[in-house]
Design an enzyme around this catalytic site. Structure first.
Site, PDB file in Angstrom:
ATOM      1  N   VAL A  24      54.349  34.826  42.290  1.00  0.00           N
ATOM      2  CA  VAL A  24      53.430  35.046  41.035  1.00  0.00           C
ATOM      3  C   VAL A  24      54.034  36.366  40.258  1.00  0.00           C
ATOM      4  CG1 VAL A  24      51.426  33.653  42.095  1.00  0.00           C
ATOM      5  CG2 VAL A  24      51.785  36.310  42.378  1.00  0.00           C
ATOM      6  N   ALA A  83      43.731  50.699  40.142  1.00  0.00           N
ATOM      7  CA  ALA A  83      44.134  50.384  38.789  1.00  0.00           C
ATOM      8  C   ALA A  83      44.603  48.989  38.599  1.00  0.00           C
ATOM      9  CB  ALA A  83      45.412  51.307  38.523  1.00  0.00           C
ATOM     10  N   ALA A  84      45.105  48.208  39.314  1.00  0.00           N
ATOM     11  CA  ALA A  84      45.413  46.870  39.198  1.00  0.00           C
ATOM     12  C   ALA A  84      44.058  46.196  39.174  1.00  0.00           C
ATOM     13  CB  ALA A  84      46.339  46.341  40.314  1.00  0.00           C
ATOM     14  N   LYS A  85      43.120  46.405  39.687  1.00  0.00           N
ATOM     15  CA  LYS A  85      41.974  45.711  39.811  1.00  0.00           C
ATOM     16  C   LYS A  85      40.927  46.034  38.813  1.00  0.00           C
ATOM     17  CE  LYS A  85      42.756  43.003  43.635  1.00  0.00           C
ATOM     18  NZ  LYS A  85      43.216  41.611  43.365  1.00  0.00           N
ATOM     19  N   TYR A 129      46.094  49.983  43.860  1.00  0.00           N
ATOM     20  CA  TYR A 129      45.315  48.923  43.911  1.00  0.00           C
ATOM     21  C   TYR A 129      44.082  49.071  42.916  1.00  0.00           C
ATOM     22  CZ  TYR A 129      42.949  45.216  46.222  1.00  0.00           C
ATOM     23  OH  TYR A 129      42.123  44.112  46.606  1.00  0.00           O
ATOM     24  N   ASN A 170      44.200  34.696  42.768  1.00  0.00           N
ATOM     25  CA  ASN A 170      43.559  35.323  44.068  1.00  0.00           C
ATOM     26  C   ASN A 170      44.669  36.233  44.587  1.00  0.00           C
ATOM     27  OD1 ASN A 170      42.085  35.640  46.650  1.00  0.00           O
ATOM     28  ND2 ASN A 170      43.937  34.526  47.226  1.00  0.00           N
ATOM     29  N   SER A 204      37.964  43.583  42.633  1.00  0.00           N
ATOM     30  CA  SER A 204      37.673  44.417  43.721  1.00  0.00           C
ATOM     31  C   SER A 204      36.882  45.619  43.514  1.00  0.00           C
ATOM     32  CB  SER A 204      38.887  44.894  44.297  1.00  0.00           C
ATOM     33  OG  SER A 204      38.621  45.949  45.596  1.00  0.00           O
TER      34      SER A 204
END
Length: 242
Positions: A63, A156-158, A154, A89, A141
């Site tokens: 992905v 920052a990404a979420k 994590y 997801n 999240s």
């Protein structure tokens, strides 16, 4: 029940993704599960879905690779003729204190957890726009809402997923496409098995970890039942973020 809707779930071979795939199948969807490496787990999930009386297939692609995602989605469209539901997801963690975080740890999480949402949703949204219908559910999240020490990448990404969800919902609403997100708290999966559970539970008002099914039922609600909900981020966290 749905009218033979086609759902694509990324990272769908195990954990929360698997639970989402099965919940959508129970609601009458045919499901394509994307997976990265564990073919055995992917095939097992496919068989579980087929045992529910729905069609299912496993599609291996990265992905975080734009060309791979576009190629896979073109093949899915050729086979299934439409995509009604997308569940973004797929995700990984590479936890570390920021001062010790290597560039590859940062980039791996940003690419898999955030950039993938662009790489997969971009071609799928074009399909949904032509259909003038669709539902996209992104996996955010609690870490993307309140931040979490040791998870700058994590979080920052979420957080990016939250902004992505809200912006995209405004762009696609006129085409009858809804875009929402679920923000799980601490859920019993492989991703949390090495965490200090007792200390975590102390912080959760409901005093227990969530189960993958708790997230999946919310995803199914947003994907299928919530016809007048878009641009929302639903926390499923036992009250952790209140």
């Amino acid at each position: 029940m749905t009218d033979n809707k086609i759902a694509l779930v990324t990272g769908g071979s195990r954990g929360i993704g698997k639970a989402c795939a099965i919940e959508l199948a129970k609601a009458g969807c045919d499901v394509i599960i994307n997976y990265a490496g564990n073919e055995e787990a992917a095939n097992k999930t496919v068989q579980e879905i087929k045992s529910l009386g729905q069609n299912a297939s496993a599609k291996k692609f990265d992905v975080s690779n734009k060309e791979a995602a576009e190629k896979a989605i073109a093949e899915i469209l050729e086979e299934y003729k439409k995509i009604d539901i997308l569940v973004n997801n797929a995700g990984i963690t590479r936890d570390n204190l920021f001062m010790r975080m290597k560039e590859e740890e940062w980039l791996a999480v940003i690419n898999t957890n955030l950039n993938s949402a662009y790489f997969v949703t971009h071609p799928v949204s074009k399909i949904m726009i032509k259909q003038r219908s669709g539902s996209i559910v992104n996996m955010a999240s609690v870490s993307g809402i309140y931040g979490n020490a040791g998870q700058a990448n994590y979080s920052a990404a979420k957080a990016g997923i939250v902004g992505f969800t809200k912006a995209l919902s405004k762009e696609l609403a006129s085409r009858n496409i809804r875009v929402n997100a679920v923000a799980p708290g601490f859920v019993q999966t492989d991703m949390t098995k090495d965490l200090p559970v007792d200390k975590i539970i102390e912080r959760i008002p409901l005093k227990k970890l969530g189960m993958p099914e708790d997230i999946a039922k919310t995803v199914k609600f947003l994907a299928i039942d919530a016809g007048y909900i878009t641009g929302q981020v639903i926390g499923v966290d036992g009250g952790l973020v209140i």
